[in-house]
Write a protein that holds these residues in place. Structure first.
Motif, PDB file in Angstrom:
ATOM      1  N   PRO A 227      79.181  49.000 -28.351  1.00  0.00           N
ATOM      2  CA  PRO A 227      80.330  48.837 -27.450  1.00  0.00           C
ATOM      3  C   PRO A 227      80.702  50.120 -26.714  1.00  0.00           C
ATOM      4  O   PRO A 227      81.102  50.078 -25.552  1.00  0.00           O
ATOM      5  N   MET A 228      80.591  51.281 -27.378  1.00  0.00           N
ATOM      6  CA  MET A 228      80.946  52.529 -26.709  1.00  0.00           C
ATOM      7  C   MET A 228      79.998  52.827 -25.550  1.00  0.00           C
ATOM      8  O   MET A 228      80.415  53.364 -24.514  1.00  0.00           O
ATOM      9  N   VAL A 229      78.735  52.475 -25.688  1.00  0.00           N
ATOM     10  CA  VAL A 229      77.785  52.638 -24.581  1.00  0.00           C
ATOM     11  C   VAL A 229      78.204  51.750 -23.414  1.00  0.00           C
ATOM     12  O   VAL A 229      78.179  52.170 -22.247  1.00  0.00           O
ATOM     13  N   ARG A 230      78.607  50.516 -23.735  1.00  0.00           N
ATOM     14  CA  ARG A 230      79.061  49.594 -22.690  1.00  0.00           C
ATOM     15  C   ARG A 230      80.328  50.119 -21.998  1.00  0.00           C
ATOM     16  O   ARG A 230      80.474  50.045 -20.780  1.00  0.00           O
ATOM     17  N   ILE A 231      81.261  50.641 -22.801  1.00  0.00           N
ATOM     18  CA  ILE A 231      82.513  51.147 -22.230  1.00  0.00           C
ATOM     19  C   ILE A 231      82.247  52.366 -21.345  1.00  0.00           C
ATOM     20  O   ILE A 231      82.822  52.495 -20.252  1.00  0.00           O
ATOM     21  N   GLN A 232      81.375  53.271 -21.787  1.00  0.00           N
ATOM     22  CA  GLN A 232      81.097  54.467 -21.001  1.00  0.00           C
ATOM     23  C   GLN A 232      80.472  54.097 -19.662  1.00  0.00           C
ATOM     24  O   GLN A 232      80.832  54.653 -18.612  1.00  0.00           O
ATOM     25  N   ALA A 233      79.557  53.124 -19.664  1.00  0.00           N
ATOM     26  CA  ALA A 233      78.950  52.674 -18.411  1.00  0.00           C
ATOM     27  C   ALA A 233      80.001  52.045 -17.499  1.00  0.00           C
ATOM     28  O   ALA A 233      79.975  52.224 -16.277  1.00  0.00           O
ATOM     29  N   LEU A 234      80.933  51.330 -18.118  1.00  0.00           N
ATOM     30  CA  LEU A 234      82.012  50.693 -17.368  1.00  0.00           C
ATOM     31  C   LEU A 234      82.901  51.751 -16.711  1.00  0.00           C
ATOM     32  O   LEU A 234      83.243  51.662 -15.523  1.00  0.00           O
ATOM     33  N   VAL A 235      83.286  52.764 -17.488  1.00  0.00           N
ATOM     34  CA  VAL A 235      84.145  53.828 -16.963  1.00  0.00           C
ATOM     35  C   VAL A 235      83.454  54.564 -15.821  1.00  0.00           C
ATOM     36  O   VAL A 235      84.093  54.914 -14.809  1.00  0.00           O
ATOM     37  N   ASP A 236      82.170  54.808 -15.953  1.00  0.00           N
ATOM     38  CA  ASP A 236      81.421  55.521 -14.906  1.00  0.00           C
ATOM     39  C   ASP A 236      81.463  54.777 -13.580  1.00  0.00           C
ATOM     40  O   ASP A 236      81.389  55.399 -12.510  1.00  0.00           O
ATOM     41  N   ASP A 237      81.579  53.448 -13.635  1.00  0.00           N
ATOM     42  CA  ASP A 237      81.579  52.628 -12.416  1.00  0.00           C
ATOM     43  C   ASP A 237      82.973  52.419 -11.830  1.00  0.00           C
ATOM     44  O   ASP A 237      83.103  51.870 -10.729  1.00  0.00           O
ATOM     45  N   LEU A 238      84.026  52.836 -12.564  1.00  0.00           N
ATOM     46  CA  LEU A 238      85.392  52.632 -12.072  1.00  0.00           C
ATOM     47  C   LEU A 238      85.752  53.655 -11.011  1.00  0.00           C
ATOM     48  O   LEU A 238      85.294  54.799 -11.052  1.00  0.00           O
ATOM     49  N   ASP A 239      86.608  53.235 -10.070  1.00  0.00           N
ATOM     50  CA  ASP A 239      87.135  54.215  -9.128  1.00  0.00           C
ATOM     51  C   ASP A 239      88.227  55.029  -9.810  1.00  0.00           C
ATOM     52  O   ASP A 239      88.646  54.736 -10.942  1.00  0.00           O
ATOM     53  N   GLU A 240      88.708  56.051  -9.129  1.00  0.00           N
ATOM     54  CA  GLU A 240      89.661  56.983  -9.737  1.00  0.00           C
ATOM     55  C   GLU A 240      90.958  56.284 -10.122  1.00  0.00           C
ATOM     56  O   GLU A 240      91.542  56.573 -11.173  1.00  0.00           O
ATOM     57  N   GLU A 241      91.402  55.354  -9.299  1.00  0.00           N
ATOM     58  CA  GLU A 241      92.661  54.652  -9.582  1.00  0.00           C
ATOM     59  C   GLU A 241      92.558  53.842 -10.869  1.00  0.00           C
ATOM     60  O   GLU A 241      93.462  53.866 -11.708  1.00  0.00           O
ATOM     61  N   ASP A 242      91.440  53.127 -11.037  1.00  0.00           N
ATOM     62  CA  ASP A 242      91.272  52.332 -12.247  1.00  0.00           C
ATOM     63  C   ASP A 242      91.070  53.214 -13.470  1.00  0.00           C
ATOM     64  O   ASP A 242      91.499  52.863 -14.577  1.00  0.00           O
ATOM     65  N   ARG A 243      90.446  54.358 -13.302  1.00  0.00           N
ATOM     66  CA  ARG A 243      90.313  55.269 -14.435  1.00  0.00           C
ATOM     67  C   ARG A 243      91.682  55.747 -14.910  1.00  0.00           C
ATOM     68  O   ARG A 243      91.919  55.915 -16.104  1.00  0.00           O
TER      69      ARG A 243
END
Length: 395
Positions: A227-243
């Motif tokens: 799950p942490m690998v999935r979350i990290q990939a997800l965060v990398d794809d988010l724009d700054e506002e969503d982060r």
């Protein structure tokens, strides 16, 4: 079917009773078939005095209510000050029955959901029920399993009383009686209809994953990956506002029906991500989860919460204005979520001007998603009550 609602702010119990009673009686006449009363938790020590006089002051045949961290009236959400909100109704042709279940019986029921009718048998044909419960003594997940099993498809709405710091401080009102544990409720049968909106205030992000390994509330693998690998990939794809929104926490939605081909808003039961194991990459969530389920991560913020509520309210305009409503909103909403007060109630009244509605800020909200009733967090659970639709061929 006729409703009246009011909110009164005062630390003086006599003023609350006088002003609330006068407002309801002026609108409804000498009696109400049912009244819901929500009182700020600061007034809990005066609960017995309130109970002894509330039913008479409002002219109600049946009355239930509880204490909360804040109360919600027809125009404003009243936080952090002594207040009482009331919605009462005359409902001809409707069978209205108040009930209570003790802490002891609730524990038995949670272990044996099939025994519901041993502790409470609702009127027939049951249309919906409202439940208000003490959070210290009510295993609500087990209680709702019982209602889902024995009253399949019947909406259960309501909330957990809030504002108490320890057992015994909660006040649950049923007619002239105060309960300090367990639950109280009221069941509606006969000539009434309800539409329930459960706005979880979340927006899905990233792909839908299959849970490929899980134990209890811990997910060890999503689609064959940590799950942490999935979350990290997800965060990398988010724009700054969503982060930035991740500061509000990361949430995960469990699909109500994992067999459904296309999933969107309203198809997920949203729960919080509670923790991460840095070594294995597993995550713990605020619910049990099973291998084979489909899940999707979610974000929550004030704009999304408002948008979600408005989106769910919009189709309701097709059915005309409700006669009255009940609102159960999380105590993490209000000014803790929105930049301005009255965030949820203003969205509702902008859709239905002059709606008679009352409610409170809960320590857990009850409402149906996908035909099953659940205990939620961070949601707004809204019951819109109407006369039943008539067949034009048989008025």
């Amino acid at each position: 079917m006729k409703f009246a609602s009011v909110a009164v702010t005062s630390s003086n119990v006599d003023i609350l009773l006088r002003d609330a009673g006068r407002a309801v009686l002026d609108r409804l006449g000498e009696h109400a078939d049912v009244a819901f009363v929500f009182v700020n938790a600061a007034l809990a020590p005066r609960a017995e005095t309130l109970a002894a006089n509330l039913k008479r002051a409002i002219g109600a045949r049946v009355l239930i209510g509880c204490t909360g961290e804040g109360v919600i009236g027809p125009a404003h959400e009243i936080e952090d000050q002594p207040a009482m909100a009331v919605v009462a109704a005359q409902m001809p042709g409707v069978d209205i029955e108040a009930f209570s279940i003790s802490k002891r019986d609730l524990l038995k029921l949670s272990l044996n959901p099939g025994a519901l009718f041993s502790y409470y048998e609702p009127p027939y044909p049951l249309r919906f029920a409202v439940i208000l419960a003490d959070p210290f003594s009510t295993p609500m997940d087990g209680v709702l399993r019982a209602f889902n099993q024995e009253c399949d498809g019947i909406p259960i709405i309501g909330g957990m009383a809030s504002g108490a710091r320890q057992p015994g401080e909660t006040a649950l009102f049923m007619n002239e009686t105060v309960h300090r544990e367990g639950l109280v409720g009221v069941a509606f049968a006969g000539d009434v209809a309800v539409d329930v909106i459960v706005s979880q205030g979340c927006r899905p992000i990233g792909p839908v994953f299959e849970v490929t390994e899980a134990t209890h509330n811990v997910i060890d693998s999503l689609g064959g990956e940590s799950p942490m690998v999935r979350i990290q990939a997800l965060v990398d794809d988010l724009d700054e506002e969503d982060r930035d929104l991740l500061q509000n926490g990361l949430f995960i939605g469990r699909a109500i029906d994992s067999r459904k081909e296309r999933l969107g808003r309203g198809d997920f039961l949203v729960r919080g991500v509670m923790g991460v194991d840095g070594n294995s990459g597993a995550i713990a969530i605020g619910d049990t989860v099973s291998t084979g389920e489909r899940v999707q991560f979610h974000l929550r913020d004030a704009a999304t919460a408002r948008e979600d509520l408005e989106m769910m309210l919009s189709p309701q305009a097709l059915f005309g204005a409700p006669s009255g409503a009940l609102l159960f909103s999380c105590n993490g909403r209000g000014t803790r979520l929105y930049d301005e007060p009255d965030g949820d109630i203003s969205a509702i009244t902008s859709c239905f001007h002059g709606l008679d509605v009352a409610g409170f800020f809960c320590a857990g909200e009850i409402g149906p998603i996908g035909g099953k009733n659940f205990l939620h967090g961070h949601t707004a659970s809204l019951a819109l009550i109407r006369p039943p639709a008539r067949d034009p061929k048989h008025p």
